[in-house]
Design a protein around this motif. Structure first.
Motif, PDB file in Angstrom:
ATOM      1  N   HIS A  46     -21.430   3.904  54.407  1.00  0.00           N
ATOM      2  CA  HIS A  46     -22.379   4.401  55.324  1.00  0.00           C
ATOM      3  C   HIS A  46     -22.959   5.714  55.072  1.00  0.00           C
ATOM      4  N   PHE A  47     -24.110   5.797  55.158  1.00  0.00           N
ATOM      5  CA  PHE A  47     -24.501   7.288  55.141  1.00  0.00           C
ATOM      6  C   PHE A  47     -25.927   7.352  56.087  1.00  0.00           C
ATOM      7  N   CYS A  48     -26.255   8.721  56.229  1.00  0.00           N
ATOM      8  CA  CYS A  48     -27.249   9.080  57.260  1.00  0.00           C
ATOM      9  C   CYS A  48     -28.812   8.067  57.303  1.00  0.00           C
ATOM     10  N   GLY A  49     -29.139   7.741  56.003  1.00  0.00           N
ATOM     11  CA  GLY A  49     -30.164   7.182  55.665  1.00  0.00           C
ATOM     12  C   GLY A  49     -31.467   8.021  55.708  1.00  0.00           C
ATOM     13  N   CYS A  50     -31.259   9.402  55.498  1.00  0.00           N
ATOM     14  CA  CYS A  50     -32.107  10.389  55.429  1.00  0.00           C
ATOM     15  C   CYS A  50     -32.632  10.210  53.928  1.00  0.00           C
ATOM     16  N   PRO A  51     -33.951  10.821  53.958  1.00  0.00           N
ATOM     17  CA  PRO A  51     -34.332  10.897  52.173  1.00  0.00           C
ATOM     18  C   PRO A  51     -33.732  11.926  51.560  1.00  0.00           C
ATOM     19  N   PRO A  52     -33.802  12.033  50.342  1.00  0.00           N
ATOM     20  CA  PRO A  52     -32.953  13.181  49.509  1.00  0.00           C
ATOM     21  C   PRO A  52     -33.733  14.290  49.847  1.00  0.00           C
ATOM     22  N   ASP A  53     -32.755  15.354  49.954  1.00  0.00           N
ATOM     23  CA  ASP A  53     -33.369  16.761  50.181  1.00  0.00           C
ATOM     24  C   ASP A  53     -32.586  17.763  49.268  1.00  0.00           C
ATOM     25  N   PRO A  54     -33.476  18.579  48.697  1.00  0.00           N
ATOM     26  CA  PRO A  54     -33.070  19.476  47.685  1.00  0.00           C
ATOM     27  C   PRO A  54     -31.943  20.695  48.388  1.00  0.00           C
ATOM     28  N   ALA A  55     -32.012  20.735  49.684  1.00  0.00           N
ATOM     29  CA  ALA A  55     -30.994  21.580  50.405  1.00  0.00           C
ATOM     30  C   ALA A  55     -29.726  21.012  50.283  1.00  0.00           C
ATOM     31  N   ASP A  56     -29.496  19.705  50.258  1.00  0.00           N
ATOM     32  CA  ASP A  56     -28.102  19.297  50.083  1.00  0.00           C
ATOM     33  C   ASP A  56     -27.559  19.805  48.653  1.00  0.00           C
ATOM     34  N   VAL A  57     -28.377  20.107  47.695  1.00  0.00           N
ATOM     35  CA  VAL A  57     -27.699  20.531  46.438  1.00  0.00           C
ATOM     36  C   VAL A  57     -27.288  21.805  46.721  1.00  0.00           C
ATOM     37  N   HIS A  58     -27.948  22.807  47.383  1.00  0.00           N
ATOM     38  CA  HIS A  58     -27.573  24.086  47.772  1.00  0.00           C
ATOM     39  C   HIS A  58     -26.220  24.156  48.509  1.00  0.00           C
ATOM     40  N   ILE A  59     -26.074  23.024  49.267  1.00  0.00           N
ATOM     41  CA  ILE A  59     -24.729  22.818  50.141  1.00  0.00           C
ATOM     42  C   ILE A  59     -23.714  22.672  49.392  1.00  0.00           C
ATOM     43  N   VAL A  60     -24.058  21.660  48.519  1.00  0.00           N
ATOM     44  CA  VAL A  60     -22.720  21.452  47.505  1.00  0.00           C
ATOM     45  C   VAL A  60     -22.480  22.584  46.393  1.00  0.00           C
ATOM     46  N   LEU A  61     -23.292  23.165  45.572  1.00  0.00           N
ATOM     47  CA  LEU A  61     -23.153  24.111  44.903  1.00  0.00           C
ATOM     48  C   LEU A  61     -22.448  25.336  45.707  1.00  0.00           C
ATOM     49  N   TYR A  62     -22.872  25.997  47.014  1.00  0.00           N
ATOM     50  CA  TYR A  62     -22.524  26.937  47.620  1.00  0.00           C
ATOM     51  C   TYR A  62     -21.318  26.522  48.167  1.00  0.00           C
ATOM     52  N   SER A  63     -20.896  25.607  48.500  1.00  0.00           N
ATOM     53  CA  SER A  63     -19.608  25.278  49.055  1.00  0.00           C
ATOM     54  C   SER A  63     -18.439  25.869  48.247  1.00  0.00           C
ATOM     55  N   TYR A 186     -20.188  28.100  39.527  1.00  0.00           N
ATOM     56  CA  TYR A 186     -18.812  27.877  39.687  1.00  0.00           C
ATOM     57  C   TYR A 186     -18.080  29.094  39.148  1.00  0.00           C
ATOM     58  N   ALA A 187     -18.771  29.829  38.187  1.00  0.00           N
ATOM     59  CA  ALA A 187     -18.053  30.931  37.678  1.00  0.00           C
ATOM     60  C   ALA A 187     -18.521  32.237  38.963  1.00  0.00           C
ATOM     61  N   ALA A 188     -19.691  32.134  39.411  1.00  0.00           N
ATOM     62  CA  ALA A 188     -19.850  32.833  40.547  1.00  0.00           C
ATOM     63  C   ALA A 188     -18.852  32.934  41.702  1.00  0.00           C
ATOM     64  N   ALA A 189     -18.677  31.460  41.867  1.00  0.00           N
ATOM     65  CA  ALA A 189     -17.590  31.073  43.178  1.00  0.00           C
ATOM     66  C   ALA A 189     -16.330  31.813  42.891  1.00  0.00           C
ATOM     67  N   ILE A 190     -15.784  31.680  41.368  1.00  0.00           N
ATOM     68  CA  ILE A 190     -14.569  32.214  41.206  1.00  0.00           C
ATOM     69  C   ILE A 190     -14.541  33.659  41.111  1.00  0.00           C
ATOM     70  N   SER A 191     -15.622  34.430  40.746  1.00  0.00           N
ATOM     71  CA  SER A 191     -15.752  35.739  40.914  1.00  0.00           C
ATOM     72  C   SER A 191     -15.681  36.354  42.187  1.00  0.00           C
ATOM     73  N   THR A 192     -16.275  35.755  43.028  1.00  0.00           N
ATOM     74  CA  THR A 192     -16.459  36.106  44.509  1.00  0.00           C
ATOM     75  C   THR A 192     -15.022  35.855  45.075  1.00  0.00           C
ATOM     76  N   GLY A 193     -14.062  34.659  44.726  1.00  0.00           N
ATOM     77  CA  GLY A 193     -13.179  34.668  45.094  1.00  0.00           C
ATOM     78  C   GLY A 193     -11.894  35.832  44.893  1.00  0.00           C
ATOM     79  N   LEU A 194     -12.349  35.973  43.515  1.00  0.00           N
ATOM     80  CA  LEU A 194     -11.326  37.126  42.934  1.00  0.00           C
ATOM     81  C   LEU A 194     -11.455  38.488  43.673  1.00  0.00           C
ATOM     82  N   CYS A 195     -12.869  38.632  43.768  1.00  0.00           N
ATOM     83  CA  CYS A 195     -13.194  39.899  44.515  1.00  0.00           C
ATOM     84  C   CYS A 195     -12.308  40.004  45.976  1.00  0.00           C
ATOM     85  N   ALA A 196     -12.497  38.939  46.698  1.00  0.00           N
ATOM     86  CA  ALA A 196     -11.703  38.692  47.804  1.00  0.00           C
ATOM     87  C   ALA A 196     -10.261  38.846  47.878  1.00  0.00           C
ATOM     88  N   TYR A 197      -9.612  38.252  46.975  1.00  0.00           N
ATOM     89  CA  TYR A 197      -8.162  38.273  46.422  1.00  0.00           C
ATOM     90  C   TYR A 197      -7.894  39.735  46.430  1.00  0.00           C
TER      91      TYR A 197
END
Length: 289
Positions: A46-63, A186-197
């Motif tokens: 199942h899925f929501c049936g909603c149309p594709p949304d570019p905002a969903d790409v940001h959700i995945v990438l920034y997650s 992904y490199a930006a995510a790792i660099s942010t995580g290393l700063c937090a660490y």
């Protein structure tokens, strides 16, 4: 440089951040394709049936950034830490000795300074580089195995990205990821995580300092982690956008999927983490660990 002692200290936290990373991955995917977070059917039929949304790409990438940020903090935080701000470092004061959590383990044996700092850093870096990607690979593999319609919906959302549209149709999911410059995100995510660490791990050594000001700074990472989400609610959109750009390399206000984290920003994050850890090494020398 032996990793086993550090693995013994971090093993429970590695399990914890792996579970939390998987939960964060499932939550991010649900936000793109499910009707609600209780809609478990999105993971197979199942899925929501909603149309594709570019905002969903940001959700995945920034997650990945959100997951790495909290992973880095969790791997760097010192457990069992008691702040003795008025004392004199390890010597304590009239109010009692300093309790420095699992750092006591590191004080029970002679060791090189780099052996104290670098094995946990290496483990944290490998965890940040592997665990988030592995969680998404497990999820995508499962969705492909059960032929979940939500996977096609996510692919359709990625196809709306400007760099993907230029390549035409019938692209594989990996070609889409390459087109949106996933490696940079992904490199930006790792660099942010290393700063937090780095900032959270610095507490371990700041509490040992004979300098009262440095011991007081120990509170700063905790304050940032606890109160920053609330603080973002009370600042303007422009200020919030700039803060997110500086701290997590998120797209500034008004930028769409054409925005990419810069290698200069990623390098600056890594340089900040390296500077904090170098300061920790100098502090270890000061307290003669």
């Amino acid at each position: 440089m032996l990793l086993r002692p550090s693995l013994l200290l971090l093993r429970r936290r590695l399990i914890f951040v792996s579970v939390c990373s998987m939960l964060g991955t499932l939550a991010a995917f649900s936000a793109t394709s499910a009707e609600s977070f209780t809609d478990l059917g999105v993971f197979w039929h199942h899925f929501c049936g909603c149309p594709p949304d570019p905002a969903d790409v940001h959700i995945v990438l920034y997650s990945f950034t959100v997951i790495c940020l909290y992973m880095g903090g969790a791997l760097g935080v010192v457990t069992g830490l008691t702040m003795n701000i008025g004392g004199n470092g390890l010597t304590g004061s009239a109010s009692g000795p300093v309790t420095i959590g699992d750092t006591r383990f590191l004080l029970t044996r002679p060791t090189l300074r780099q052996s104290v700092l670098f094995p946990p850093l290496l483990i944290a870096t490998l965890a940040l580089a592997v665990i988030p990607a592995l969680c998404y690979l497990i999820l995508l593999g499962w969705l492909w195995l059960v032929h979940a319609p939500a996977l096609a919906h996510l692919a359709a959302s990625f196809s709306l990205a400007p760099h993907v549209r230029k390549l035409g149709t019938h692209l594989s999911f990996w070609q889409m990821l390459s087109a949106v410059h996933f490696a940079r995100y992904y490199a930006a995510a790792i660099s942010t995580g290393l700063c937090a660490y780095a900032f959270m791990a610095a507490q371990r050594w700041l509490i040992l300092s004979p300098n009262k000001t440095l011991r007081t700074i120990c509170f700063a990472p905790w304050i940032a982690f606890v109160f920053s989400p609330m603080a973002f609610m009370f600042v303007g959109l422009g200020t919030r956008s700039r803060l997110l750009l500086w701290t997590t390399l998120w797209a500034p206000k008004g930028q769409g999927l054409e925005y990419q984290p810069t290698w200069a920003g990623i390098g600056l994050h890594l340089a900040i983490a390296a500077a904090v850890l170098y300061g920790c090494r100098r502090l270890i020398a000061t307290v003669e660990l």
